[in-house]
Design a protein around this motif. Structure first.
Motif, PDB file in Angstrom:
ATOM      1  N   ARG A 170      -6.866   3.972  -1.922  1.00  0.00           N
ATOM      2  CA  ARG A 170      -8.325   3.873  -1.766  1.00  0.00           C
ATOM      3  C   ARG A 170      -8.911   2.955  -2.835  1.00  0.00           C
ATOM      4  NH1 ARG A 170      -9.302   8.772  -1.875  1.00  0.00           N
ATOM      5  NH2 ARG A 170      -9.581   9.191   0.355  1.00  0.00           N
ATOM      6  N   ARG A 171      -8.427   3.071  -4.061  1.00  0.00           N
ATOM      7  CA  ARG A 171      -8.914   2.196  -5.136  1.00  0.00           C
ATOM      8  C   ARG A 171      -8.518   0.752  -4.880  1.00  0.00           C
ATOM      9  NH1 ARG A 171      -7.320   6.680  -8.272  1.00  0.00           N
ATOM     10  NH2 ARG A 171      -5.310   5.694  -8.777  1.00  0.00           N
ATOM     11  N   LEU A 172      -7.297   0.530  -4.382  1.00  0.00           N
ATOM     12  CA  LEU A 172      -6.848  -0.826  -4.067  1.00  0.00           C
ATOM     13  C   LEU A 172      -7.769  -1.465  -3.035  1.00  0.00           C
ATOM     14  CD1 LEU A 172      -3.170  -1.844  -3.286  1.00  0.00           C
ATOM     15  CD2 LEU A 172      -5.048  -2.666  -1.888  1.00  0.00           C
TER      16      LEU A 172
ATOM     17  N   GLN B 267       0.814  -1.216   0.000  1.00  0.00           N
ATOM     18  CA  GLN B 267       0.000   0.000   0.000  1.00  0.00           C
ATOM     19  C   GLN B 267       0.848   1.266   0.000  1.00  0.00           C
ATOM     20  OE1 GLN B 267      -2.761  -2.759   2.390  1.00  0.00           O
ATOM     21  NE2 GLN B 267      -3.272  -0.697   3.045  1.00  0.00           N
ATOM     22  N   ASN B 268       2.084   1.163   0.506  1.00  0.00           N
ATOM     23  CA  ASN B 268       2.973   2.311   0.459  1.00  0.00           C
ATOM     24  C   ASN B 268       3.475   2.611  -0.955  1.00  0.00           C
ATOM     25  OD1 ASN B 268       3.571   3.688   3.066  1.00  0.00           O
ATOM     26  ND2 ASN B 268       3.873   1.577   3.756  1.00  0.00           N
TER      27      ASN B 268
ATOM     28  N   GLU C 181      -2.681   8.309  -1.830  1.00  0.00           N
ATOM     29  CA  GLU C 181      -3.892   7.986  -1.092  1.00  0.00           C
ATOM     30  C   GLU C 181      -5.040   7.585  -2.013  1.00  0.00           C
ATOM     31  OE1 GLU C 181      -6.924  10.235   1.978  1.00  0.00           O
ATOM     32  OE2 GLU C 181      -4.755  10.414   2.325  1.00  0.00           O
ATOM     33  N   ALA C 182      -5.167   8.247  -3.139  1.00  0.00           N
ATOM     34  CA  ALA C 182      -6.239   7.890  -4.072  1.00  0.00           C
ATOM     35  C   ALA C 182      -6.029   6.482  -4.618  1.00  0.00           C
ATOM     36  CB  ALA C 182      -6.305   8.905  -5.218  1.00  0.00           C
TER      37      ALA C 182
ATOM     38  N   THR D   1      -3.716   4.290   5.944  1.00  0.00           N
ATOM     39  CA  THR D   1      -4.462   3.031   5.888  1.00  0.00           C
ATOM     40  C   THR D   1      -5.593   2.940   6.911  1.00  0.00           C
ATOM     41  OG1 THR D   1      -2.613   1.812   4.899  1.00  0.00           O
ATOM     42  CG2 THR D   1      -4.288   0.528   6.040  1.00  0.00           C
ATOM     43  N   PRO D   2      -5.379   3.249   8.193  1.00  0.00           N
ATOM     44  CA  PRO D   2      -6.506   3.153   9.136  1.00  0.00           C
ATOM     45  C   PRO D   2      -7.680   4.039   8.741  1.00  0.00           C
ATOM     46  CG  PRO D   2      -4.433   3.328  10.328  1.00  0.00           C
ATOM     47  CD  PRO D   2      -4.131   3.611   8.888  1.00  0.00           C
ATOM     48  N   ASP D   3      -7.396   5.235   8.237  1.00  0.00           N
ATOM     49  CA  ASP D   3      -8.462   6.145   7.812  1.00  0.00           C
ATOM     50  C   ASP D   3      -9.230   5.562   6.637  1.00  0.00           C
ATOM     51  OD1 ASP D   3      -7.468   8.176   9.659  1.00  0.00           O
ATOM     52  OD2 ASP D   3      -5.862   8.477   8.207  1.00  0.00           O
ATOM     53  N   LEU D   4      -8.494   5.072   5.639  1.00  0.00           N
ATOM     54  CA  LEU D   4      -9.137   4.555   4.434  1.00  0.00           C
ATOM     55  C   LEU D   4      -9.944   3.295   4.726  1.00  0.00           C
ATOM     56  CD1 LEU D   4      -6.176   5.091   1.945  1.00  0.00           C
ATOM     57  CD2 LEU D   4      -8.272   6.449   2.108  1.00  0.00           C
ATOM     58  N   LEU D   5      -9.436   2.434   5.599  1.00  0.00           N
ATOM     59  CA  LEU D   5     -10.186   1.225   5.943  1.00  0.00           C
ATOM     60  C   LEU D   5     -11.476   1.570   6.672  1.00  0.00           C
ATOM     61  CD1 LEU D   5      -7.313  -1.144   7.119  1.00  0.00           C
ATOM     62  CD2 LEU D   5      -8.649  -1.332   5.006  1.00  0.00           C
ATOM     63  N   GLN D   6     -11.402   2.461   7.645  1.00  0.00           N
ATOM     64  CA  GLN D   6     -12.603   2.847   8.387  1.00  0.00           C
ATOM     65  C   GLN D   6     -13.624   3.494   7.462  1.00  0.00           C
ATOM     66  OE1 GLN D   6     -13.555   6.264   9.532  1.00  0.00           O
ATOM     67  NE2 GLN D   6     -15.382   5.379  10.487  1.00  0.00           N
TER      68      GLN D   6
END
Length: 291
Positions: free
Chosen positions: A131-133, A122-123, A127-128, A163-168
């Protein structure tokens, strides 16, 4: 001031409110099976062929053994012992080895998100792109399993800062990327919070065997010793003991023999523990309303 993640404060395990798992059990035990697929001759991985450029055919084939042979031996063993699995799934496996996922689905095992493939982290993305991944993986699992996954482990256990933000934001309830505790921990996000369920950094066949060069017997002894000690400690605080395996390692016959010994030891204490999945652990802890 040192840089901080600003996700959670320090908390001493000896100073927290007490709680129990279902039926007043004090030790929850989960077994995570990493089911992964790699791009051929490109991308990431762990090399077992020093001196050769990596990745290469030898390493790709080593990984593929797990999908073709090793995973079926592990499924058979877990069927025999009545052990549920938390399946950390690369969504590319749906096209590559659908028979394996069908067998795990038939067992009723939990399917978690684990990226598209461990050939990317993911790194690697902004961020976009990340998010798609996450959405690609979520959609693939929901389409095949009939429901979206609730838990996530980042490929390579290598999440980004977001990652924590995008998962939530994508609807995930818990993640496994933070090996910080023996109890679940709430992680703050920009839109709320997400639960960290304990995932093993040490009782994990990648570091124990592939990185630290432990033997099959060493890994089995590690599991047994960790279990015995945590079972004793759990009289003071309810705990989570996780075991993480990869089929290309534990599915090798000489390792499976010792792994069977470790699992037989654990199920011999079935009446004293909660043998469960990461998702069930998250659901129970969230239901307790713990801070």
């Amino acid at each position: 001031m040192l840089p901080s993640h600003n996700r959670f404060p320090y908390s001493a395990i000896v100073s927290r409110p007490d709680f129990s798992w279902p039926d007043n059990r004090r030790l929850a035990v989960h077994l995570c099976l990493n089911l992964e697929h790699f791009a051929y001759n490109t991308g990431l991985g762990i090399s077992y062929s020093p001196g050769l450029p990596h990745p290469n055919t030898y390493n790709w084939g080593w990984r593929e053994y797990g999908n073709r042979v090793g995973v079926w031996r592990i499924i058979e063993l877990c069927d025999t012992l009545g052990i549920p699995l938390s399946v950390l799934l690369n969504s590319e496996c749906y096209d590559h080895c659908p028979e394996v996922i069908a067998a795990l689905r038939a067992r009723g095992d939990e399917i978690l998100g684990h990226g598209r493939t461990n050939s990317e982290h993911q790194n690697d993305f902004d961020e976009a792109g990340e998010r798609r991944l996450i959405q690609d993986v979520t959609d693939a699992i929901k389409a095949r399993e009939g429901r979206a996954p609730e838990g996530w482990l980042s490929p390579g256990v290598n999440p980004s800062d977001a990652t924590p933000d995008l998962l939530q934001e994508a609807g995930y309830r818990y993640m496994l990327d933070w090996p910080i505790d023996d109890q679940p921990v709430w992680i703050q996000t920009r839109g709320g919070r997400i639960l960290s369920v304990p995932y093993p950094h040490e009782v994990n066949d990648i570091p124990a065997i592939a990185l630290h060069h432990g033997s099959a017997a060493d890994f089995a002894d590690m599991i047994i010793d960790n279990f015995d000690e945590m079972l004793a400690q759990s009289s003071r605080q309810s705990l989570v003991f996780g075991i993480s395996i990869h089929a290309f390692l534990i599915g090798q016959p000489f390792r499976l023999k010792h792994f069977r010994r470790a699992l037989e030891h654990i199920v011999g204490h079935r009446d004293a523990i909660w043998l469960t999945t990461t998702g069930a652990i998250a659901t129970h802890f969230i239901g307790l309303g713990m801070p």
